[in-house]
Design an enzyme around this catalytic site. Structure first.
Site, PDB file in Angstrom:
ATOM      1  N   TYR A  15      -7.600  13.537  -6.911  1.00 40.52           N
ATOM      2  CA  TYR A  15      -7.832  12.576  -5.837  1.00 40.52           C
ATOM      3  C   TYR A  15      -7.453  13.115  -4.460  1.00 40.52           C
ATOM      4  O   TYR A  15      -7.754  12.479  -3.447  1.00 40.52           O
ATOM      5  CB  TYR A  15      -7.018  11.294  -6.076  1.00 40.52           C
ATOM      6  CG  TYR A  15      -7.383  10.576  -7.342  1.00 40.52           C
ATOM      7  CD1 TYR A  15      -8.598   9.917  -7.477  1.00 40.52           C
ATOM      8  CD2 TYR A  15      -6.505  10.554  -8.425  1.00 40.52           C
ATOM      9  CE1 TYR A  15      -8.945   9.250  -8.641  1.00 40.52           C
ATOM     10  CE2 TYR A  15      -6.837   9.882  -9.593  1.00 40.52           C
ATOM     11  CZ  TYR A  15      -8.058   9.240  -9.697  1.00 40.52           C
ATOM     12  OH  TYR A  15      -8.377   8.589 -10.851  1.00 40.52           O
ATOM     13  N   HIS A  20     -10.959   7.985  -0.542  1.00 41.46           N
ATOM     14  CA  HIS A  20     -10.052   6.885  -0.869  1.00 41.46           C
ATOM     15  C   HIS A  20      -8.602   7.233  -0.504  1.00 41.46           C
ATOM     16  O   HIS A  20      -7.776   6.344  -0.357  1.00 41.46           O
ATOM     17  CB  HIS A  20     -10.165   6.582  -2.360  1.00 41.46           C
ATOM     18  CG  HIS A  20      -9.962   5.154  -2.743  1.00 41.46           C
ATOM     19  ND1 HIS A  20     -10.255   4.072  -1.919  1.00 41.46           N
ATOM     20  CD2 HIS A  20      -9.509   4.605  -3.896  1.00 41.46           C
ATOM     21  CE1 HIS A  20     -10.002   2.946  -2.556  1.00 41.46           C
ATOM     22  NE2 HIS A  20      -9.527   3.238  -3.751  1.00 41.46           N
ATOM     23  N   TYR A  64      -0.463   4.397  -7.825  1.00 38.64           N
ATOM     24  CA  TYR A  64      -1.918   4.347  -7.777  1.00 38.64           C
ATOM     25  C   TYR A  64      -2.338   3.191  -6.878  1.00 38.64           C
ATOM     26  O   TYR A  64      -1.615   2.229  -6.662  1.00 38.64           O
ATOM     27  CB  TYR A  64      -2.576   4.263  -9.156  1.00 38.64           C
ATOM     28  CG  TYR A  64      -2.486   5.571  -9.917  1.00 38.64           C
ATOM     29  CD1 TYR A  64      -3.380   6.603  -9.649  1.00 38.64           C
ATOM     30  CD2 TYR A  64      -1.502   5.768 -10.865  1.00 38.64           C
ATOM     31  CE1 TYR A  64      -3.297   7.808 -10.336  1.00 38.64           C
ATOM     32  CE2 TYR A  64      -1.410   6.969 -11.554  1.00 38.64           C
ATOM     33  CZ  TYR A  64      -2.308   7.985 -11.280  1.00 38.64           C
ATOM     34  OH  TYR A  64      -2.216   9.179 -11.948  1.00 38.64           O
ATOM     35  N   ASN A  66      -4.350   0.599  -6.916  1.00 35.12           N
ATOM     36  CA  ASN A  66      -4.458  -0.810  -7.287  1.00 35.12           C
ATOM     37  C   ASN A  66      -3.120  -1.508  -7.486  1.00 35.12           C
ATOM     38  O   ASN A  66      -3.079  -2.724  -7.622  1.00 35.12           O
ATOM     39  CB  ASN A  66      -5.320  -0.964  -8.542  1.00 35.12           C
ATOM     40  CG  ASN A  66      -6.754  -0.536  -8.286  1.00 35.12           C
ATOM     41  OD1 ASN A  66      -7.155  -0.274  -7.156  1.00 35.12           O
ATOM     42  ND2 ASN A  66      -7.529  -0.458  -9.335  1.00 35.12           N
ATOM     43  N   ASP A  91      -8.479   3.158   3.659  1.00 35.64           N
ATOM     44  CA  ASP A  91      -9.880   3.519   3.866  1.00 35.64           C
ATOM     45  C   ASP A  91     -10.732   2.258   3.957  1.00 35.64           C
ATOM     46  O   ASP A  91     -10.385   1.227   3.399  1.00 35.64           O
ATOM     47  CB  ASP A  91     -10.376   4.397   2.715  1.00 35.64           C
ATOM     48  CG  ASP A  91     -10.325   3.695   1.375  1.00 35.64           C
ATOM     49  OD1 ASP A  91     -11.396   3.402   0.818  1.00 35.64           O
ATOM     50  OD2 ASP A  91      -9.214   3.439   0.866  1.00 35.64           O
ATOM     51  N   ASN A 112      -8.831  -3.227  -3.551  1.00 36.39           N
ATOM     52  CA  ASN A 112      -7.816  -3.585  -4.545  1.00 36.39           C
ATOM     53  C   ASN A 112      -6.396  -3.262  -4.107  1.00 36.39           C
ATOM     54  O   ASN A 112      -5.453  -3.956  -4.486  1.00 36.39           O
ATOM     55  CB  ASN A 112      -8.127  -2.935  -5.884  1.00 36.39           C
ATOM     56  CG  ASN A 112      -9.357  -3.548  -6.528  1.00 36.39           C
ATOM     57  OD1 ASN A 112      -9.639  -4.722  -6.352  1.00 36.39           O
ATOM     58  ND2 ASN A 112     -10.106  -2.736  -7.248  1.00 36.39           N
TER      59      ASN A 112
END
Length: 187
Positions: A15, A20, A64, A66, A91, A112
């Protein structure tokens, strides 16, 4: 006065350079130009810096995207930081690449990470800096786009936009959200 500056993103090499993860990228750039480094602490990587008479705690949650609210709530309570001194860097596909929008409150707009922060804080009245990542993707490919890497053209423009985001963070902490909004929104 303390401020909690939270860059949203996902941990892990897969990632690292995705759209993101722009929140992480902004804080990494801030740390680099400030000659400070992050240490791994509870719920994330943390760096501390003083900007004039303000203490900034930079947080890259390890929960993470979420579940970002868990880290935000923990550090808010640990450091006794009022909600209006929290600044979330996130973002936004609804904004053109590199655009910045600062708001003092608002809906999660389907994000989220923001949704979880509002749930954990019990309010959507927390300041945020939305960094535009654009929306140049075919219908049904939003997830691939958001979790995709920046294009070469975007990477070349990103350094200047990161500098602007860093200045916006400093302005938020030193002069307040209204001046930050007036200075950086639509620029």
């Amino acid at each position: 006065m303390k401020y909690l500056i939270v860059g949203l993103g996902n941990i892990g090499d897969e990632y690292r350079n995705t759209r993101h993860n722009i929140g992480f990228k902004i804080l990494d750039a801030f740390a680099e130009v400030s000659n400070i480094s992050f240490t791994t602490e509870r719920y994330g990587d943390v760096a501390r810096i003083r900007v004039k008479n303000k203490q900034l705690i930079l947080l890259k949650p390890s929960t993470y995207m979420n579940l970002s609210g868990n880290a935000v709530r923990y550090w808010k309570e640990k450091e006794n930081i009022p909600t209006d001194h929290i600044f979330i860097l996130v973002d936004d596909i609804a904004l053109p690449f590199g655009s910045i929008r600062i708001k003092g409150r608002g809906s999660d707009a389907g994000h989220n990470g923001l949704k979880n922060i509002a749930q954990q804080l019990g309010t959507d009245a927390y300041p945020r800096l939305r960094f535009g990542i654009g929306n140049d993707f075919p219908r049904g490919c939003q997830v691939d786009y958001v979790l995709g890497n920046f294009t070469l053209d975007e990477r070349q423009k990103l350094l200047i936009r990161l500098e602007t985001a860093i200045e916006a963070i400093k302005t938020f902490c030193l002069a307040g959200i209204n001046i930050a909004m007036n200075t950086y929104n639509n620029k």
